[in-house]
Design a protein around this motif. Structure first.
Motif, short mmCIF file in Angstrom:
data_model
loop_
_atom_site.label_atom_id
_atom_site.label_comp_id
_atom_site.label_asym_id
_atom_site.label_seq_id
_atom_site.Cartn_x
_atom_site.Cartn_y
_atom_site.Cartn_z
N MET A 257 0.93 -1.07 -0.10
CA MET A 257 -0.11 0.18 -0.28
C MET A 257 0.75 1.14 0.01
O MET A 257 0.70 2.25 -0.80
CB MET A 257 -0.89 -0.11 1.16
N LEU A 258 1.81 1.35 0.73
CA LEU A 258 2.88 2.38 0.93
C LEU A 258 3.69 2.54 -0.45
O LEU A 258 4.17 3.64 -0.71
CB LEU A 258 3.69 2.19 2.02
N GLU A 259 3.80 1.60 -1.17
CA GLU A 259 4.52 1.43 -2.33
C GLU A 259 3.57 1.57 -3.70
O GLU A 259 4.13 1.36 -4.69
CB GLU A 259 5.22 0.53 -2.63
N TYR A 260 2.11 1.87 -3.10
CA TYR A 260 1.17 2.00 -4.32
C TYR A 260 0.83 0.83 -5.40
O TYR A 260 0.70 0.93 -6.59
CB TYR A 260 1.61 3.41 -5.28
N GLY A 261 0.79 -0.30 -4.55
CA GLY A 261 0.66 -1.56 -5.39
C GLY A 261 -0.93 -1.57 -5.37
O GLY A 261 -1.83 -0.87 -4.93
N THR A 262 -1.59 -2.44 -6.35
CA THR A 262 -2.88 -2.75 -6.52
C THR A 262 -3.35 -3.10 -5.18
O THR A 262 -2.88 -4.40 -4.46
CB THR A 262 -3.15 -3.66 -7.66
N PRO A 263 -4.25 -2.76 -4.75
CA PRO A 263 -5.37 -3.20 -3.35
C PRO A 263 -5.57 -4.63 -3.44
O PRO A 263 -5.86 -5.40 -4.48
CB PRO A 263 -6.59 -2.46 -3.32
N ASP A 264 -5.24 -5.28 -2.30
CA ASP A 264 -5.56 -6.79 -2.05
C ASP A 264 -5.70 -7.12 -0.85
O ASP A 264 -5.60 -6.08 0.07
CB ASP A 264 -4.04 -7.45 -2.47
N PRO A 265 -6.68 -8.18 -0.56
CA PRO A 265 -6.94 -8.42 0.92
C PRO A 265 -6.01 -8.70 1.80
O PRO A 265 -6.16 -8.52 2.85
CB PRO A 265 -7.71 -9.83 0.42
N ARG A 266 -4.80 -8.96 1.16
CA ARG A 266 -3.47 -9.34 2.19
C ARG A 266 -3.16 -7.77 2.72
O ARG A 266 -2.43 -8.04 3.82
CB ARG A 266 -2.60 -9.79 1.54
N ASP A 267 -3.45 -6.67 2.25
CA ASP A 267 -3.29 -5.48 2.58
C ASP A 267 -4.06 -5.41 4.05
O ASP A 267 -3.51 -4.82 5.08
CB ASP A 267 -3.41 -4.42 1.57
N ASP A 268 -5.44 -5.49 3.81
CA ASP A 268 -6.19 -5.70 5.04
C ASP A 268 -5.84 -6.65 6.19
O ASP A 268 -6.13 -6.12 7.25
CB ASP A 268 -7.86 -5.82 4.71
N VAL A 269 -5.37 -7.59 5.91
CA VAL A 269 -4.61 -8.59 6.78
C VAL A 269 -3.70 -7.93 7.64
O VAL A 269 -3.61 -8.24 8.94
CB VAL A 269 -4.50 -10.08 6.24
N TYR A 270 -2.67 -7.24 6.74
CA TYR A 270 -1.60 -6.64 7.57
C TYR A 270 -2.09 -5.75 8.63
O TYR A 270 -1.76 -5.87 9.85
CB TYR A 270 -0.71 -5.90 6.75
N GLY A 271 -2.99 -4.89 8.30
CA GLY A 271 -3.42 -3.80 9.32
C GLY A 271 -4.41 -4.63 10.28
O GLY A 271 -4.24 -4.33 11.35
N LEU A 272 -5.04 -5.57 10.14
CA LEU A 272 -5.75 -6.41 11.12
C LEU A 272 -4.72 -7.12 12.10
O LEU A 272 -4.97 -7.02 13.34
CB LEU A 272 -6.56 -7.50 10.20
N ALA A 273 -3.65 -7.42 11.56
CA ALA A 273 -2.59 -8.15 12.48
C ALA A 273 -2.02 -7.21 13.17
O ALA A 273 -1.81 -7.59 14.59
CB ALA A 273 -1.69 -8.94 11.52
N VAL A 274 -1.75 -5.95 12.99
CA VAL A 274 -1.19 -4.87 13.65
C VAL A 274 -2.33 -4.61 14.79
O VAL A 274 -1.83 -4.52 15.93
CB VAL A 274 -0.84 -3.84 12.82
N VAL A 275 -3.43 -4.21 14.55
CA VAL A 275 -4.33 -3.90 15.41
C VAL A 275 -4.35 -5.26 16.58
O VAL A 275 -4.46 -5.02 17.53
CB VAL A 275 -5.69 -3.59 14.85
N ALA A 276 -4.57 -6.47 16.21
CA ALA A 276 -4.71 -7.73 17.04
C ALA A 276 -3.72 -7.77 18.02
O ALA A 276 -3.61 -7.92 19.01
CB ALA A 276 -4.78 -8.97 16.21
N TYR A 277 -2.32 -7.44 17.49
CA TYR A 277 -1.11 -7.36 18.24
C TYR A 277 -1.15 -6.21 19.43
O TYR A 277 -1.10 -6.33 20.52
CB TYR A 277 -0.08 -6.97 17.30
#
Length: 490
Positions: A257-277
Motif C-alpha cells: 500500500m505504501l508503495e502504491y501497489g494494487t489493493p489486495d485482501p492481504r493489505d487488510d490482513v496486515y492492518g488487522l494483524a497490527v491491530v490484533a497485536y
C-alpha cells in the motif's frame, strides 16, 4: 453522542504520505463513520482547483444546516481527514413518526468535492459498500450531494472508536477474552467484505467502532479505495494524493500500500494483524513505524508472553512484510486464530474433543422430547425449521449470525461478554426466525460445550470457577440437563 473524547492524537497516527503546509487539528468523537484523523489539509498542488471551486456560491455546512431539505445537522460528532461527521435528524423518519429518527451524516472534505474523478470513484465504491450487509459493518444508507457538498448517510452508533480505547489503556493490553472478541468481529467484517471482492484499504483502529453493546462495527469501506483509484486517472498523482486525503495511515498500511501497489485482501490482513497485536500486547509490533521502514531495518515483532503460541503464529503470519508470505485473506486469518491448526483434525479447539456420548444423548433426547411430545404443559409441539427454507436476504443474515455464534463458542465466549457471545448471537437468530433449527440445536450444543469446560475446571481443581459458570449457564439455559446434573452434584 452524549459523551465526547477529547484525547489528542499522537503525531505518528496522523502521518501522511504527502507534505502539507497547513496545520492539522483533531477533534475526535465517539460516532459512526468518522475516523480520528486530523482535519483535512490542503497542499499547494490543490490551490488552483480549490480556488476555482470556491468561486461558486457555497453555503458552509455546519450545525443547523439542512441537506437535501431532509437531513438537519444537529451536532458535530467528529472531524477527520476524510470529512466531518454530524448527528442528523432525518425529517422523513420524523414524518413517519419513527422512534429513532437520527442518523450519521459524513460531509466529505473539499479535496473530494473539488475533484470530479474522486466523486465518481467514491460514488462507485460507496455503492459496493451499500451491499455489505453484515452485523460487524456499519450500514451505509446513501451517497449524495447537495450542490457542491458531497455527503454520505449511515447508521448512528453509540460507543467509541477503537483507537480511543487503545490510547486510553496504553501501554496495557486488553483482557484476553475481550481482545479476542474484538479481533474475531473485525475479522468477520473483513472476511465478508473480501468474499464480496471488496478491500477496505485503510484498516486501522480509527476505522473500527466499538458500540456500547460491545459490538464491533468497521467503517469507511470504499472511501480509501476510491481515493486510490481516482489517483490513477490524473496525470499528476500529487493532485489527488491518497496520503493527503487520509486514504492511508502508514502505521497500519502494508508495504504494498505504501508503495502504491494494487489493493489486495492481504493489505487488510496486515492492518488487522497490527491491530490484533496492539490489543493483545498493548503496543505496536514495530514501534509505530511504517511497514517499509520496519522491513528495510530488518525489524521483527516480538512475541509477548501474554499471547499463546497458536495465536502468535496467526498474528505473525499476518504481519509478514512480503505479500506472498502473508495470510491470503481475513477468512484464513480467522481460521488460524480460532480454527484448524497444525496437528488438529477438527476446527474445534482441543478442549472440545471430549464431549461425552452422554452429553450428546442428552441433547438428542431434549430435541426429540420438544419436537414430538411438546413442552409438557399441553402446549402444541414446536416444529423446527431449516435456515435453508428462508428467503435469500433473511437466510444470509441468519447464516452470518450462526457463524458468529459458532466462533464465539470456539473461543469460549458462551454467554459472556453480554452482547458479544454465542448465546446472544443465537438469540438474535431466534428473534428473526423463531423456530430456527440451527439456532435451537446451537443453544443445546452451547450447553454441552459449557459442560465440557466446567468439567475441565473441576479436573483442574477450580471448583469456585466451575460453580460460577454453572450458575451463569443455568440463567441462560435453565432446561439443559447437563448443567442441571452438574449443579445437583455439588
Amino acid at each position: 453522542m452524549d459523551t465526547k473524547d477529547n484525547h489528542s492524537l499522537p503525531s505518528d497516527d496522523t502521518t501522511r504520505l504527502a507534505d502539507t503546509n497547513s496545520p492539522t487539528t483533531a477533534n475526535p468523537a465517539e460516532t459512526t463513520g468518522s475516523t480520528t484523523d486530523p482535519a483535512s489539509t490542503t497542499s499547494p498542488t490543490y490551490t488552483g482547483i480549490t480556488e476555482e471551486f470556491n468561486t461558486e456560491d457555497i453555503q458552509v455546512v455546519q450545525v443547523g444546516s439542512v441537506l437535501k431539505n431532509r437531513f438537519v445537522l444537529e451536532e458535530m460528532l467528529g472531524r477527520g481527514g476524510m470529512g466531518v461527521v454530524y448527528k442528523a435528524q432525518d425529517m422523513r423518519k420524523v414524518e413517519a413518526m419513527d422512534r429513532d429518527p437520527y442518523i450519521a451524516v459524513k460531509v466529505l472534505s473539499k479535496d473530494f468535492q473539488a475533484n470530479p474523478d474522486s466523486f465518481i470513484a467514491l460514488q462507485r465504491e460507496t455503492k459496493k459498500a451499500q451491499q455489505l450487509a453484515h452485523p460487524n459493518i456499519v450500514t451505509v444508507y446513501d451517497f449524495d450531494r447537495d450542490g457542491p457538498n458531497v455527503f454520505m448517510t449511515m447508521e448512528l452508533l453509540q460507543g467509541e472508536p477503537l483507537d480511543h480505547l487503545i490510547r486510553r489503556i496504553r501501554p496495557s493490553a486488553l483482557p484476553a477474552q475481550e481482545a479476542l472478541s474484538i479481533i474475531e468481529q473485525m475479522s468477520r467484517a473483513l472476511a465478508y467484505a473480501h468474499s464480496e471482492n471488496i478491500v477496505h484499504s485503510d484498516f486501522k483502529p480509527g476505522n473500527v467502532f466499538l458500540t456500547s453493546k460491545n459490538v464491533v462495527k468497521v467503517v469507511d469501506f470504499g472511501i480509501a479505495r476510491a481515493a486510490k483509484d481516482s489517483d490513477r486517472v490524473v496525470e499528476d498523482a500529487t493532485i489527488f494524493d491518497p496520503g493527503s486525503l487520509g486514504a492511508l495511515t502508514p502505521t497500519y498500511a502494508s508495504c504494498e500500500m505504501l508503495e502504491y501497489g494494487t489493493p489486495d485482501p492481504r493489505d487488510d490482513v496486515y492492518g488487522l494483524a497490527v491491530v490484533a497485536y496492539e490489543l493483545l500486547a498493548g503496543s505496536h509490533p514495530f514501534s509505530r513505524k511504517p511497514a517499509t521502514y520496519a522491513r528495510d531495518l530488518g525489524m521483527k515483532a516480538e512475541r509477548p508472553k501474554e499471547i499463546s503460541k497458536e495465536v502468535w503464529q496467526a498474528i505473525s503470519h499476518g504481519l509478514e512484510f512480503e505479500r506472498d508470505k502473508r495470510t491470503i485473506n481475513a477468512t484464513q486469518f480467522l481460521q488460524e486464530m480460532s480454527g484448524p491448526r497444525s496437528g488438529r483434525d477438527s476446527r474445534f479447539p482441543s478442549w472440545a474433543y471430549p464431549v461425552t456420548a452422554a452429553a450428546g444423548l442428552l441433547m438428542a433426547v431434549a430435541l426429540v422430547t420438544l419436537m414430538f411430545f411438546g413442552n409438557g404443559d399441553g402446549q402444541p409441539e414446536i416444529v423446527l425449521e431449516e435456515t435453508s427454507s428462508l428467503a435469500e436476504e433473511q437466510r444470509t443474515r441468519i447464516e452470518d449470525l450462526l457463524e458468529v455464534a459458532e466462533v464465539h463458542g470456539l473461543v469460549g465466549r458462551y454467554i459472556e461478554p453480554s452482547g458479544s457471545s454465542a448465546y446472544d448471537a443465537y438469540q438474535q437468530v431466534l428473534a428473526l426466525h423463531e423456530n430456527n433449527k440451527q439456532a435451537w440445536e446451537g443453544l443445546h450444543s452451547l450447553g454441552d460445550q459449557m459442560v465440557v469446560a466446567i468439567q475441565k475446571l473441576l479436573d483442574d481443581g477450580k471448583q469456585d470457577q466451575a460453580e460460577i459458570l454453572i450458575a451463569r449457564g443455568l440463567e441462560k439455559l435453565p432446561q439443559h440437563e447437563g448443567l442441571q446434573a452438574l449443579r445437583e452434584s455439588f
